[in-house]
Design an enzyme around this catalytic site. Structure first.
Site, mmCIF file in Angstrom:
data_model
loop_
_atom_site.group_PDB
_atom_site.id
_atom_site.type_symbol
_atom_site.label_atom_id
_atom_site.label_comp_id
_atom_site.label_asym_id
_atom_site.label_seq_id
_atom_site.Cartn_x
_atom_site.Cartn_y
_atom_site.Cartn_z
ATOM 1 N N HIS A 169 30.710 38.303 40.916
ATOM 2 C CA HIS A 169 30.845 36.964 41.504
ATOM 3 C C HIS A 169 29.452 36.418 41.746
ATOM 4 C CE1 HIS A 169 32.085 33.698 44.133
ATOM 5 N NE2 HIS A 169 33.312 33.897 43.710
ATOM 6 N N ASP A 206 40.269 37.242 41.480
ATOM 7 C CA ASP A 206 41.143 37.246 40.294
ATOM 8 C C ASP A 206 41.623 38.620 39.889
ATOM 9 O OD1 ASP A 206 38.937 34.774 39.474
ATOM 10 O OD2 ASP A 206 41.092 34.404 39.577
HETATM 11 C C1 SDX Z 1 36.051 32.671 40.376
HETATM 12 O O1 SDX Z 1 32.226 30.393 42.334
HETATM 13 C C2 SDX Z 1 33.345 30.613 42.873
HETATM 14 O O2 SDX Z 1 33.537 30.506 44.061
HETATM 15 C C3 SDX Z 1 34.427 30.979 41.904
HETATM 16 C C4 SDX Z 1 35.695 31.488 42.544
HETATM 17 C C5 SDX Z 1 36.375 30.395 43.323
HETATM 18 O O3 SDX Z 1 37.131 30.717 44.242
HETATM 19 O O4 SDX Z 1 36.208 29.219 42.940
HETATM 20 O O5 SDX Z 1 35.439 32.581 43.404
HETATM 21 C C6 SDX Z 1 36.701 31.953 41.484
HETATM 22 O O6 SDX Z 1 35.656 32.051 39.432
HETATM 23 C C7 SDX Z 1 35.813 34.172 40.497
HETATM 24 C C8 SDX Z 1 35.030 34.750 39.271
HETATM 25 C C9 SDX Z 1 36.045 34.973 38.143
HETATM 26 N N1 SDX Z 1 35.339 35.346 36.876
HETATM 27 C C10 SDX Z 1 35.431 36.603 36.407
HETATM 28 O O7 SDX Z 1 35.980 37.537 36.984
HETATM 29 C C11 SDX Z 1 34.770 36.778 35.040
HETATM 30 C C12 SDX Z 1 33.996 38.082 35.018
HETATM 31 N N2 SDX Z 1 32.825 37.919 35.886
HETATM 32 C C13 SDX Z 1 31.573 37.551 35.284
HETATM 33 O O8 SDX Z 1 31.652 36.655 34.235
HETATM 34 C C14 SDX Z 1 30.484 37.279 36.302
HETATM 35 O O9 SDX Z 1 30.547 38.265 37.248
HETATM 36 C C15 SDX Z 1 30.439 35.942 37.006
HETATM 37 C C16 SDX Z 1 30.210 34.838 36.035
HETATM 38 C C17 SDX Z 1 31.686 35.694 37.775
HETATM 39 C C18 SDX Z 1 29.295 35.977 37.976
HETATM 40 O O10 SDX Z 1 28.154 36.273 37.294
HETATM 41 P P1 SDX Z 1 26.866 36.777 38.124
HETATM 42 O O11 SDX Z 1 27.216 37.572 39.311
HETATM 43 O O12 SDX Z 1 25.988 35.621 38.339
HETATM 44 O O13 SDX Z 1 26.287 37.801 37.176
HETATM 45 P P2 SDX Z 1 25.359 37.437 35.975
HETATM 46 O O14 SDX Z 1 26.179 36.677 34.977
HETATM 47 O O15 SDX Z 1 24.082 36.834 36.456
HETATM 48 O O16 SDX Z 1 25.096 38.930 35.534
HETATM 49 C C19 SDX Z 1 24.356 39.833 36.386
HETATM 50 C C20 SDX Z 1 24.493 41.183 35.712
HETATM 51 C C21 SDX Z 1 24.355 41.070 34.194
HETATM 52 O O17 SDX Z 1 23.849 42.299 33.744
HETATM 53 P P3 SDX Z 1 22.231 42.394 33.475
HETATM 54 O O18 SDX Z 1 21.874 41.274 32.517
HETATM 55 O O19 SDX Z 1 21.589 42.232 34.844
HETATM 56 O O20 SDX Z 1 22.025 43.782 32.898
HETATM 57 O O21 SDX Z 1 25.790 41.713 35.964
HETATM 58 C C22 SDX Z 1 26.473 41.853 34.730
HETATM 59 C C23 SDX Z 1 25.790 40.939 33.755
HETATM 60 O O22 SDX Z 1 25.971 41.420 32.421
HETATM 61 N N3 SDX Z 1 27.853 41.442 34.989
HETATM 62 C C24 SDX Z 1 28.913 42.081 34.490
HETATM 63 C C25 SDX Z 1 30.023 41.411 35.008
HETATM 64 N N4 SDX Z 1 29.624 40.393 35.780
HETATM 65 C C26 SDX Z 1 28.261 40.417 35.757
HETATM 66 N N5 SDX Z 1 29.030 43.160 33.654
HETATM 67 C C27 SDX Z 1 30.285 43.542 33.354
HETATM 68 N N6 SDX Z 1 31.415 42.958 33.824
HETATM 69 C C28 SDX Z 1 31.316 41.882 34.644
HETATM 70 N N7 SDX Z 1 32.419 41.264 35.107
#
Ligand code: SDX
Length: 390
Positions: free
Chosen positions: A270, A328
């Site tokens: 998140h 989710d």
């Molecule tokens: C909602 O914003 C809100 O409030 C949204 C929400 C709401 O109520 O409105 O809470 C609802 O949208 C919840 C989120 C639902 N989405 C997912 O579950 C999709 C899977 N999650 C990811 O796409 C991701 O975690 C995000 C987009 C939600 C958040 O991204 P971050 O925390 O900013 O992480 P990032 O994209 O900057 O990545 C940081 C690191 C990366 O690795 P490195 O490059 O540092 O090596 O964490 C890794 C990413 O690859 N990473 C994941 C991951 N999420 C982040 N690796 C594997 N699986 C994941 N789910």
């Protein structure tokens, strides 16, 4: 710290707006609507009471809640010509595509609620949107399966009405299961608002230009549809089905960690929460309760989800990056157990989030200092240059 905006240089984020509606402390795993912790509201409140709280800032008295409920009941029907729009869609249209279109089209009907300078018209539009979303969402489902449209019945509460419009049949009485209705009400509370997430920021951005409320909420629905945002609940269930059983979890974890693989653990991570998303715990509990109530204690998806959570939370990669289950991760399991088809999951999210969107829309327009949002960029293109002689 509490009450101040948490600034995280890691995201280089700066406050996009002032708001008094929802507070999130992602490090501490705190979420509060108008100061009330989400866990207490999910346990003790009802969705319409929470809607009032978000829209007006305080919990309603019994009289205020009755008046608000009456106003919602008065506006929960769709205009018959709006209903005719559904016939223009393919049966297999995604419900979010239908909802974006139908909500945007309300701008062509409610001209008397579109002068955003008039507080009364603003409030009318907000109430119309909250009131109509359950029928708009339910109709997108019943139309897709060729089932006759159901109209709201005001003997039900908000969540119950939504469920009878989703599942009611003309040839038999609808029996509302109180346990599932309570679970639906709780899902709506948990998804109602979440400060400046992508879809809410979209609504505020559209609102800042003076666009009408129906167009602003249609923009929010479009943004929520994205799989990284509201669409994640649909992707979580697809992922859990693909994993199939606990022995396949190590392979999924390895893929999620593999930079060369675009696969991510849906429902994990998140932008704000670097701790447990408080909503995830409540929904996990609700899912257990409904599954047990339905005799589905051994639901295979729940078994995979619980095991996946345990393994991921012990894995260095997830620990280092503070990746926890978000709202989710369990919501899809609960909705699926309640008979809601996967492609309707984000539509349910949109019904709930409409309350947050209209609350933030009202807040923006009630704040005279709010001007048009016009973010700047960091330009990284070519320097100024002359057109070549040819
Ligand atoms: C909602 O914003 C809100 O409030 C949204 C929400 C709401 O109520 O409105 O809470 C609802 O949208 C919840 C989120 C639902 N989405 C997912 O579950 C999709 C899977 N999650 C990811 O796409 C991701 O975690 C995000 C987009 C939600 C958040 O991204 P971050 O925390 O900013 O992480 P990032 O994209 O900057 O990545 C940081 C690191 C990366 O690795 P490195 O490059 O540092 O090596 O964490 C890794 C990413 O690859 N990473 C994941 C991951 N999420 C982040 N690796 C594997 N699986 C994941 N789910």
């Amino acid at each position: 710290r509490h009450g101040l905006l948490a600034y995280d240089p890691g995201y280089r984020s700066t406050a996009s707006c002032k708001s008094a509606i929802t507070f999130v402390d992602g490090d501490a795993g705190i979420l509060a609507y108008r100061g009330y912790p989400i866990e207490q509201l999910a346990e003790k409140s009802r969705f319409l009471e929470v809607a009032y709280l978000l829209m007006f800032g305080e919990l309603p008295s019994a009289a205020e809640e009755a008046t608000f409920r009456e106003a919602v009941c008065q506006h929960n029907l769709l205009h018959e010509q709006v209903i005719s729009f559904y016939r223009g869609f393919r049966r297999d249209a995604h419900p979010m595509a239908v909802m974006v279109a139908v909500v945007g089209a309300l701008s062509a009907f409610y001209h008397d609620d579109m002068d955003i300078r008039d507080p009364e018209q603003r409030l009318n539009a907000a109430i119309r949107l909250v009131a109509k979303m359950p029928m708009i969402a339910a109709a997108s489902y019943t139309y897709s399966i060729g089932r006759p449209l159901r109209y709201p019945r005001n003997e039900y509460d908000y969540a119950g009405n939504f469920m009878q419009m989703l599942f009611g049949m003309p040839n038999k009485d609808f029996v509302l299961d109180p346990v599932q209705a309570r679970a639906m009400d709780r899902i709506l509370i948990l998804h109602a608002d979440h400060e400046q997430n992508a879809s809410t920021s979209t609504v505020r951005m559209a609102a800042s230009s003076g666009a009408n409320p129906f167009a602003c909420i249609a923009a929010g629905i479009a943004s929520l549809w994205g799989p990284a945002h509201g669409g994640a609940n649909e992707e979580v269930v697809k992922m859990l089905i693909d994993i199939g059983s606990p022995e396949n979890i190590p392979k999924a974890i390895a893929r999620a960690k593999d930079k060369g693989d675009s696969f991510r653990l849906m429902g994990f991570g998140h932008r704000l929460y670097k701790n447990f998303d408080p909503r995830a715990r409540v929904i996990q509990e609700s899912a257990r309760e409904v599954l047990a109530h339905l005799g589905l204690e051994n639901d295979p998806l729940m078994a995979v989800a619980l095991e996946l959570e345990q393994i991921a939370l012990r894995d260095e990669y997830f620990i280092e990056r503070k990746l926890y289950p978000n709202v989710d991760f369990y919501s899809g399991i609960l909705l699926r157990a309640m008979g809601i088809p996967t492609k309707m999951f984000t539509a349910v999210f949109a019904v709930a989030r409409t309350v947050g969107w209209v609350s933030q829309w009202l807040e923006l327009h009630n704040d005279p200092t709010h001007g048009i949002d016009r973010p700047r960029q960091l330009y990284v293109g070519p320097r100024l240059r002359d057109y070549p002689h040819r």
